[in-house]
Design a protein around this motif. Structure first.
Motif, PDB file in Angstrom:
ATOM      1  N   GLY A  89       0.896  -1.270  -0.246  1.00 50.81           N
ATOM      2  CA  GLY A  89      -0.017   0.067  -0.031  1.00 50.81           C
ATOM      3  C   GLY A  89       0.821   1.013  -0.156  1.00 50.81           C
ATOM      4  N   GLU A  90       0.205   2.631  -0.260  1.00 50.65           N
ATOM      5  CA  GLU A  90       1.001   3.614  -0.282  1.00 50.65           C
ATOM      6  C   GLU A  90      -0.049   4.568   0.136  1.00 50.65           C
ATOM      7  OE1 GLU A  90       1.751   4.212  -4.911  1.00 50.65           O
ATOM      8  OE2 GLU A  90       3.147   2.844  -5.232  1.00 50.65           O
ATOM      9  N   GLY A  91       0.831   5.425   0.707  1.00 50.25           N
ATOM     10  CA  GLY A  91      -0.481   6.342   1.792  1.00 50.25           C
ATOM     11  C   GLY A  91       0.846   7.795   1.343  1.00 50.25           C
ATOM     12  N   ALA A  92       0.234   9.231   2.015  1.00 51.33           N
ATOM     13  CA  ALA A  92       1.346  10.205   1.374  1.00 51.33           C
ATOM     14  C   ALA A  92       2.792  10.385   1.998  1.00 51.33           C
ATOM     15  CB  ALA A  92       0.640  11.281   2.400  1.00 51.33           C
ATOM     16  N   HIS A  93       2.556   9.782   2.795  1.00 50.68           N
ATOM     17  CA  HIS A  93       4.778   9.491   2.931  1.00 50.68           C
ATOM     18  C   HIS A  93       5.476   8.630   2.969  1.00 50.68           C
ATOM     19  CE1 HIS A  93       3.506  13.672   4.713  1.00 50.68           C
ATOM     20  NE2 HIS A  93       2.448  13.647   5.536  1.00 50.68           N
ATOM     21  N   TRP A  94       4.738   7.670   3.411  1.00 55.22           N
ATOM     22  CA  TRP A  94       4.982   6.181   3.203  1.00 55.22           C
ATOM     23  C   TRP A  94       4.497   4.954   2.201  1.00 55.22           C
ATOM     24  CZ3 TRP A  94       9.083   5.483   7.229  1.00 55.22           C
ATOM     25  CH2 TRP A  94       8.840   6.392   8.115  1.00 55.22           C
ATOM     26  N   ASN A  95       5.347   4.066   2.223  1.00 53.70           N
ATOM     27  CA  ASN A  95       5.415   2.906   1.393  1.00 53.70           C
ATOM     28  C   ASN A  95       5.536   2.313   1.862  1.00 53.70           C
ATOM     29  OD1 ASN A  95       5.080   4.512  -1.345  1.00 53.70           O
ATOM     30  ND2 ASN A  95       6.999   3.970  -2.040  1.00 53.70           N
ATOM     31  N   VAL A  96       4.173   0.400   2.472  1.00 54.24           N
ATOM     32  CA  VAL A  96       4.690  -0.395   2.635  1.00 54.24           C
ATOM     33  C   VAL A  96       4.164  -1.549   2.522  1.00 54.24           C
ATOM     34  CG1 VAL A  96       3.384  -1.282   5.446  1.00 54.24           C
ATOM     35  CG2 VAL A  96       3.732   1.352   4.797  1.00 54.24           C
ATOM     36  N   ARG A  97       5.267  -3.159   2.808  1.00 52.26           N
ATOM     37  CA  ARG A  97       4.952  -4.263   2.365  1.00 52.26           C
ATOM     38  C   ARG A  97       5.201  -4.701   3.398  1.00 52.26           C
ATOM     39  NH1 ARG A  97       9.258  -6.886  -2.308  1.00 52.26           N
ATOM     40  NH2 ARG A  97      10.496  -6.080  -0.398  1.00 52.26           N
ATOM     41  N   TYR A  98       4.103  -6.122   3.500  1.00 53.11           N
ATOM     42  CA  TYR A  98       3.791  -6.948   4.529  1.00 53.11           C
ATOM     43  C   TYR A  98       4.089  -8.314   3.850  1.00 53.11           C
ATOM     44  CZ  TYR A  98       1.766  -9.976   7.720  1.00 53.11           C
ATOM     45  OH  TYR A  98       1.955 -11.072   8.539  1.00 53.11           O
ATOM     46  N   ILE A  99       5.895  -9.079   4.460  1.00 54.14           N
ATOM     47  CA  ILE A  99       6.448  -9.871   3.999  1.00 54.14           C
ATOM     48  C   ILE A  99       5.597 -10.904   4.416  1.00 54.14           C
ATOM     49  CG2 ILE A  99       7.893 -11.159   2.314  1.00 54.14           C
ATOM     50  CD1 ILE A  99       9.064  -8.482   2.372  1.00 54.14           C
ATOM     51  N   TYR A 100       4.396 -11.947   3.703  1.00 50.77           N
ATOM     52  CA  TYR A 100       3.939 -12.448   4.770  1.00 50.77           C
ATOM     53  C   TYR A 100       5.380 -14.522   3.725  1.00 50.77           C
ATOM     54  CZ  TYR A 100       0.765 -16.778   6.671  1.00 50.77           C
ATOM     55  OH  TYR A 100       0.917 -17.877   7.184  1.00 50.77           O
ATOM     56  N   ASN A 101       5.935 -14.819   4.856  1.00 50.24           N
ATOM     57  CA  ASN A 101       6.465 -16.180   4.737  1.00 50.24           C
ATOM     58  C   ASN A 101       5.613 -17.408   5.336  1.00 50.24           C
ATOM     59  OD1 ASN A 101       8.222 -18.205   4.661  1.00 50.24           O
ATOM     60  ND2 ASN A 101       9.954 -16.607   3.968  1.00 50.24           N
ATOM     61  N   PRO A 102       4.891 -18.050   5.201  1.00 47.85           N
ATOM     62  CA  PRO A 102       4.615 -19.289   5.635  1.00 47.85           C
ATOM     63  C   PRO A 102       5.900 -20.020   6.548  1.00 47.85           C
ATOM     64  CG  PRO A 102       3.688 -19.545   3.303  1.00 47.85           C
ATOM     65  CD  PRO A 102       5.182 -18.489   3.413  1.00 47.85           C
ATOM     66  N   GLU A 103       6.873 -20.424   6.409  1.00 51.38           N
ATOM     67  CA  GLU A 103       8.055 -21.038   6.777  1.00 51.38           C
ATOM     68  C   GLU A 103       8.447 -19.698   7.557  1.00 51.38           C
ATOM     69  OE1 GLU A 103      12.072 -22.891   5.818  1.00 51.38           O
ATOM     70  OE2 GLU A 103      10.742 -22.487   3.850  1.00 51.38           O
ATOM     71  N   MET A 104       8.624 -19.381   7.720  1.00 54.14           N
ATOM     72  CA  MET A 104       8.284 -18.518   8.594  1.00 54.14           C
ATOM     73  C   MET A 104       8.326 -18.328   9.387  1.00 54.14           C
ATOM     74  SD  MET A 104      10.534 -14.467   9.054  1.00 54.14           S
ATOM     75  CE  MET A 104      10.936 -13.526  10.305  1.00 54.14           C
ATOM     76  N   TYR A 105       6.876 -17.957   9.706  1.00 53.23           N
ATOM     77  CA  TYR A 105       5.542 -17.727  10.620  1.00 53.23           C
ATOM     78  C   TYR A 105       5.219 -19.374  10.954  1.00 53.23           C
ATOM     79  CZ  TYR A 105       1.174 -16.979  12.402  1.00 53.23           C
ATOM     80  OH  TYR A 105       0.229 -16.954  13.240  1.00 53.23           O
ATOM     81  N   ASP A 106       5.463 -20.420  10.730  1.00 51.38           N
ATOM     82  CA  ASP A 106       4.659 -21.282  11.267  1.00 51.38           C
ATOM     83  C   ASP A 106       5.758 -21.667  12.028  1.00 51.38           C
ATOM     84  OD1 ASP A 106       2.849 -22.047   9.512  1.00 51.38           O
ATOM     85  OD2 ASP A 106       4.079 -23.205   8.090  1.00 51.38           O
ATOM     86  N   GLU A 107       7.129 -21.842  11.763  1.00 57.83           N
ATOM     87  CA  GLU A 107       8.505 -21.686  13.277  1.00 57.83           C
ATOM     88  C   GLU A 107       7.739 -20.866  14.133  1.00 57.83           C
ATOM     89  OE1 GLU A 107      13.271 -22.590  13.366  1.00 57.83           O
ATOM     90  OE2 GLU A 107      12.401 -21.952  10.936  1.00 57.83           O
ATOM     91  N   LYS A 108       8.468 -19.077  13.671  1.00 56.43           N
ATOM     92  CA  LYS A 108       8.286 -18.176  14.227  1.00 56.43           C
ATOM     93  C   LYS A 108       7.261 -16.973  15.546  1.00 56.43           C
ATOM     94  CE  LYS A 108      13.047 -18.988  14.271  1.00 56.43           C
ATOM     95  NZ  LYS A 108      13.933 -19.757  15.023  1.00 56.43           N
ATOM     96  N   LYS A 109       6.343 -17.332  14.440  1.00 58.71           N
ATOM     97  CA  LYS A 109       4.922 -17.017  14.172  1.00 58.71           C
ATOM     98  C   LYS A 109       5.144 -15.138  14.113  1.00 58.71           C
ATOM     99  CE  LYS A 109       2.618 -20.073  15.424  1.00 58.71           C
ATOM    100  NZ  LYS A 109       2.009 -21.224  14.746  1.00 58.71           N
ATOM    101  N   VAL A 110       6.345 -15.166  13.555  1.00 58.43           N
ATOM    102  CA  VAL A 110       6.383 -13.740  13.321  1.00 58.43           C
ATOM    103  C   VAL A 110       6.507 -13.355  11.758  1.00 58.43           C
ATOM    104  CG1 VAL A 110       7.464 -12.689  15.039  1.00 58.43           C
ATOM    105  CG2 VAL A 110       9.172 -13.580  13.129  1.00 58.43           C
ATOM    106  N   ASN A 111       6.973 -11.638  11.193  1.00 55.01           N
ATOM    107  CA  ASN A 111       7.347 -12.193   9.481  1.00 55.01           C
ATOM    108  C   ASN A 111       7.159  -9.963   9.573  1.00 55.01           C
ATOM    109  OD1 ASN A 111       6.678 -13.910   7.218  1.00 55.01           O
ATOM    110  ND2 ASN A 111       5.293 -14.169   8.113  1.00 55.01           N
ATOM    111  N   TRP A 112       7.765 -10.179   8.073  1.00 55.13           N
ATOM    112  CA  TRP A 112       8.647  -8.893   8.627  1.00 55.13           C
ATOM    113  C   TRP A 112       7.624  -8.156   7.972  1.00 55.13           C
ATOM    114  CZ3 TRP A 112      13.095  -7.480   9.798  1.00 55.13           C
ATOM    115  CH2 TRP A 112      13.984  -8.348  10.566  1.00 55.13           C
ATOM    116  N   VAL A 113       7.424  -6.111   8.030  1.00 53.37           N
ATOM    117  CA  VAL A 113       6.851  -5.074   7.414  1.00 53.37           C
ATOM    118  C   VAL A 113       8.128  -4.832   7.079  1.00 53.37           C
ATOM    119  CG1 VAL A 113       5.648  -3.325   8.003  1.00 53.37           C
ATOM    120  CG2 VAL A 113       4.695  -5.682   8.663  1.00 53.37           C
TER     121      VAL A 113
END
Length: 577
Positions: A260-284
């Motif tokens: 998504g894009e805003g007035a000041h920031w561009n944002v990516r949420y990267i859902y990596n299922p392998e990382m989520y299954d193991e650590k329950k976290v993902n990158w923004v």
């Protein structure tokens, strides 16, 4: 003493000195319980020596667990961490994330550049103030004052790590309000440079000790910084298994990217299922447009990241973070228990005096070479964007004919929709709820500007003569209850923080004049979204609200209040003439 006995004793003593430590409190208890005993000769006993040899072998075997787990073991309610020998402490410099550390006393000299120290006085030494830091150092000249009993709760209730520098007395003088620093005993057989202490929200105590090092103990400070980063990982993510490898962002073939894009920031949420299954976290990843970022900026960035199953809030400087050029990457935990391409997310970014609210939707799927192909997520053609005059909102009522209402009669909603990049999408996301009928007028709540759960709320009044009035009554919330008495309508809204905490707001309207009524100063808390409000009801000419009776409406206190079945409460009366 026979040579064999001496060798066994030496081996056991060496093992104990290397691997077993007691807190000051534990040492005091042990010494109090040991009474002097007369020495007596021990005759040679084959069974005795066999058992002693077996015990020594067992000690040596157990020591493997200490060697393989340098972060420590858990004993009862105390976790012993960071028993570092000279070789451990002389490893490389701390190379982790930016840290902001409060200092009571003189700021120390360190080798690292990504450490921001800030002096705090004892007048500023409060729970609210220290929670702005990743950790707090208490320097030598401030140790005696910090151990005074009026500061005890700061060390036990702030839930951040404290480090007592140039002290070999452990943490006990600072967490026992009845023990003065000068009266506390030194930790026996040691000359530690520093001790760290943390009492977590879950009631787990963590302590660390650090040996002195050369170069004004700069290497020891590097070891402390590594501990602080470790603590931020396990307290923010609830998972101490986050490794340096996890801090390398990789977009695998199965990763899904929302953008998504805003007035000041561009944002990516990267859902990596392998990382989520193991650590329950993902990158923004958030990218600042047309401006440069520094490490110091991280502590000025607050985020609220909302998914279908929860909301994550926090300061970016306190998260597991990486920064490159104008792109900041940080780890977030669970916002959706399951993730689909059709999901949408909302992130609110506050930076200095600017605020962006950005909606994320599916952009692409990753690939093995970390490249990705964008799918078409552009909005509809400009030719299809309406000025709002031909838009109609359908208000449904059970068992009655639907009301078709021109959007142009709702100025707030019209302004919001015509500024949208995707009018068709925003129209489909509008929600309307019939509330009640009063004196030949129907009242609806129209929810707009919605994230996954929370929306802005517009109260709409529609008369039998097709006359329409509307007013915004709440922002970023959910409707939970409605109470009417004569011409006064009370609405209870909730705003969740994850799944554990909901804070509430009461909105009161005089429907005869169709205006919002503000509470008196002493009751402003009712519309502040600070406290949980269990229920509202009318009592004669007063609105009675059952509100959580808390010393402070902190996240931790509300969690405990919920565990106690919503008790205790206090009742507030909002009276009318």
């Amino acid at each position: 003493m026979e040579r064999f006995e001496k060798e066994i004793k030496k081996e056991v003593d060496d093992f104990l000195k290397r691997n077993i430590r007691f807190t000051h409190e534990e040492g005091e208890r042990i010494r109090d319980r040991i009474a002097p005993k007369e020495k007596r000769a021990i005759r040679f006993n084959p069974v005795y020596w066999t058992v002693l040899a077996a015990a020594a072998s067992l000690f040596i075997f157990i020591s493997i667990s200490f060697i393989n787990n340098p972060n420590g073991i858990s004993i009862g309610n105390t976790t012993l961490l960071g028993f570092m020998n000279g070789e451990d402490q002389h490893n490389s410099l701390y190379k982790g994330k930016y840290l902001k550390i409060g200092v009571i006393g003189a700021i120390p000299e360190v080798n690292e550049k990504q450490i921001a120290f800030q002096e705090i006085s004892f007048d500023q030494f409060t729970i609210e103030e220290v929670r702005n830091f990743d950790a707090v150092f208490v320097m030598k000249e401030s140790l005696s004052t910090a151990a005074e009993k009026q500061y005890t709760k700061i060390f036990t209730d702030s839930h951040i790590p404290f480090f007592f520098i140039d002290s070999n007395k452990g943490a006990y003088p600072f967490i026992d309000e009845n023990l003065e620093y000068e009266e506390a005993a030194e930790i026996p057989n040691h000359n530690y440079f520093a001790t760290g202490y943390l009492l977590t929200i879950d009631g787990e105590e963590m302590t660390w000790t650090y040996e002195p090092s050369n170069e004004n103990n700069k290497v020891s400070f590097s070891a402390i910084f590594k501990t602080i980063e470790y603590v931020t990982r396990i307290t923010f993510n609830g998972n101490e298994d986050i490794t340096d490898e996890d801090l390398t962002i990789s977009i695998g073939a199965d990763a899904i990217i929302f953008y998504g894009e805003g007035a000041h920031w561009n944002v990516r949420y990267i859902y990596n299922p392998e990382m989520y299954d193991e650590k329950k976290v993902n990158w923004v990843e958030i990218e600042l447009q047309d401006s440069e970022l520094s490490l110091e900026d991280l502590n000025n960035i607050d985020i609220e990241f909302e998914g279908r199953d929860g909301v994550i809030t926090g300061n970016v400087g306190g998260m597991v973070t990486k920064i490159k050029d104008n792109v900041i990457s940080f780890l977030v935990g669970t916002v959706n228990n399951e993730t689909y391409k059709e999901d949408k997310y909302k992130i609110k970014i506050k930076f200095n005096d600017q605020q962006d609210v950005i909606r994320l939707k599916f952009l692409s799927k990753g690939s093995n070479n970390n490249e990705y192909e964008k799918e078409d997520i552009t909005s509809m053609d400009d030719s299809k964007i309406s000025d709002g005059n031909d838009l109609t909102l359908v208000l449904e009522q059970s068992g009655r004919e639907d009301i078709h209402l021109k959007i142009e009669k709702l100025p707030v909603l019209l302004s919001y929709l015509t500024q949208s990049d995707n009018l068709e999408l925003e129209m489909s996301r509008l929600q309307s709820t019939f509330i009640l009928t009063h004196q030949d007028k129907d009242y609806f709540l129209v929810s707009f500007n919605c994230g996954v759960k929370l929306c802005d709320q517009l109260l709409v009044e529609h008369s039998s003569k097709d006359e329409v009035q509307s007013i915004v009554v709440s922002e970023s919330s959910l409707l939970q209850d409605v109470k009417l008495q004569e011409d006064h309508l009370a609405l209870l809204f909730g705003r969740n923080e994850g799944v554990a905490v909901v804070r509430n707001q009461v909105a009161l309207l005089n429907v005869k004049e169709f205006i919002k009524v503000s509470p008196p100063p002493q009751l402003e808390v009712l519309e502040s979204f600070e406290y949980p409000i269990a229920r509202i009801e009318w009592k004669n000419n007063a609105l009675k609200a059952a509100i959580a009776d808390l010393e402070e409406p902190t996240f931790e206190n509300i969690v405990e209040w919920n565990k106690n079945n919503g008790e205790p409460i206090q009742e507030l009366l909002w009276e009318f003439k």
